[in-house]
Design an enzyme around this catalytic site. Structure first.
Site, PDB file in Angstrom:
ATOM      1  N   SER A  46       0.832  -1.776  -0.106  1.00 49.72           N
ATOM      2  CA  SER A  46       0.096   0.244   0.473  1.00 49.72           C
ATOM      3  C   SER A  46       1.022   1.087  -0.159  1.00 49.72           C
ATOM      4  CB  SER A  46      -0.827   0.001   1.268  1.00 49.72           C
ATOM      5  OG  SER A  46      -1.524  -1.073   1.331  1.00 49.72           O
TER       6      SER A  46
HETATM    7  N1  SAH Z   1      -1.453  -4.913   4.115  1.00 47.21           N
HETATM    8  C1  SAH Z   1      -0.700  -4.657   2.594  1.00 47.21           C
HETATM    9  C2  SAH Z   1      -1.157  -4.439   1.446  1.00 47.21           C
HETATM   10  C3  SAH Z   1      -1.690  -5.872   1.254  1.00 47.21           C
HETATM   11  S1  SAH Z   1      -2.581  -5.894  -0.948  1.00 47.21           S
HETATM   12  C4  SAH Z   1       0.046  -3.971   2.897  1.00 47.21           C
HETATM   13  O1  SAH Z   1       0.513  -3.052   3.474  1.00 47.21           O
HETATM   14  O2  SAH Z   1       1.151  -3.105   1.575  1.00 47.21           O
HETATM   15  C5  SAH Z   1      -3.681  -6.986   0.153  1.00 47.21           C
HETATM   16  C6  SAH Z   1      -3.644  -8.287   0.287  1.00 47.21           C
HETATM   17  O3  SAH Z   1      -5.164  -9.064   1.102  1.00 47.21           O
HETATM   18  C7  SAH Z   1      -2.919  -9.300  -0.473  1.00 47.21           C
HETATM   19  O4  SAH Z   1      -2.375  -9.572  -0.231  1.00 47.21           O
HETATM   20  C8  SAH Z   1      -3.918  -9.957  -0.523  1.00 47.21           C
HETATM   21  O5  SAH Z   1      -3.705 -11.045  -1.111  1.00 47.21           O
HETATM   22  C9  SAH Z   1      -5.218 -10.238   0.512  1.00 47.21           C
HETATM   23  N2  SAH Z   1      -6.017 -10.907   0.722  1.00 47.21           N
HETATM   24  C10 SAH Z   1      -7.415 -10.705  -0.179  1.00 47.21           C
HETATM   25  N3  SAH Z   1      -8.595 -11.287   0.098  1.00 47.21           N
HETATM   26  C11 SAH Z   1      -8.243 -11.609   1.573  1.00 47.21           C
HETATM   27  C12 SAH Z   1      -8.781 -12.276   2.090  1.00 47.21           C
HETATM   28  N4  SAH Z   1     -10.009 -13.056   2.293  1.00 47.21           N
HETATM   29  N5  SAH Z   1      -7.929 -12.463   3.018  1.00 47.21           N
HETATM   30  C13 SAH Z   1      -7.112 -12.678   3.567  1.00 47.21           C
HETATM   31  N6  SAH Z   1      -6.398 -11.579   2.849  1.00 47.21           N
HETATM   32  C14 SAH Z   1      -6.775 -11.325   1.443  1.00 47.21           C
END
Ligand code: SAH
Length: 224
Positions: free
Chosen positions: A72
């Site tokens: 992010s």
């Molecule tokens: N928090 C992260 C952003 C990650 S992007 C940061 O600090 O940069 C979003 C993440 O959510 C991805 O890795 C994706 O695999 C995960 N994701 C999507 N759907 C999900 C679900 N149902 N349960 C857990 N993780 C999920």
């Protein structure tokens, strides 16, 4: 020249100056919570991206990580953290759905007592777990699961942050909010999403839409 600069062949992208510039930019964009700014300043973001992208780690942009996911944008991490805290200095138990590379988790770990984080893609989670270990983030608890279900048994949580976007708010997450707790979640689809804050007051849920955002979709099921 700092040791970080030397490690990067003297480019200096990970220098304190690069980090300070990022914090200034976040302040200019309206982040006013000093504890949040401090927490972002203390997390080495270059350790959460691929080495080849390390030179861009302190830019205020989202960057690709593996499995078509992203780290992010620092502004969004700061904003969501600020909204989650809602003026309170700290929180006891926080759930994060979507660990990804673990950057948001690490920022939260510096601010709240315990962070529970759930990721559906196993290799991403394992890599994040290695980072938590090497950064000695002992208050982070993580598991491989579908976070649409929350983390049953560990709630109720004093805050829940979702870093992927569903088209509708999952009921299980609302059910795992403690009284007075907040859920911060991007809601919508690839055409448009809004950052929503939902505060529980007894059996009532008070919802406020904040700003337009763009997250990867919240998907059900897990990937090995
Ligand atoms: N928090 C992260 C952003 C990650 S992007 C940061 O600090 O940069 C979003 C993440 O959510 C991805 O890795 C994706 O695999 C995960 N994701 C999507 N759907 C999900 C679900 N149902 N349960 C857990 N993780 C999920």
């Amino acid at each position: 020249m700092s040791r970080d600069d030397l490690n990067q062949g003297g480019i200096g992208v990970n220098s304190q100056r690069a980090r300070d510039r990022l914090l200034e930019r976040l302040f200019e964009k309206g982040i006013r919570n000093h504890a949040v700014l401090e927490a972002l300043g203390s997390v080495p973001r270059h350790l959460f991206v691929d080495e080849a992208l390390g030179y861009r780690a302190y830019e205020d942009t989202a960057l690709p990580i593996s499995y078509n996911q992203t780290i992010s944008q620092p502004y969004i991490v700061a904003r969501m953290t600020e909204l989650l805290l809602g003026g309170r200095p700290t929180l006891d138990r926080v759930l994060e759905v979507g660990t990804g590379c673990g950057y948001q988790t690490a920022v939260l770990a510096g601010l709240v007592k315990r962070v529970y984080t759930v990721e559906r893609i196993l290799p991403l989670l394992e890599k994040a777990q290695q980072r938590f270990k090497s950064l000695k983030l002992l208050n982070v608890f993580s598991k491989h699961a579908d976070g649409i279900m929350g983390w049953p048994g560990k709630g109720p949580f004093d805050g829940i942050i979702v870093t992927a976007s569903p088209s509708e708010v999952p009921k299980e997450l609302l059910a795992q909010l403690a009284d007075g707790a907040r859920l911060v979640i991007p809601v919508g689809d690839e055409g448009g999403q809004v950052l929503r804050v939902i505060q529980r007051q007894g059996d009532e849920f008070i919802s406020t839409d904040r700003e337009a955002v763009m997250f990867v979709p919240l998907l059900s099921g897990t990937v090995q």
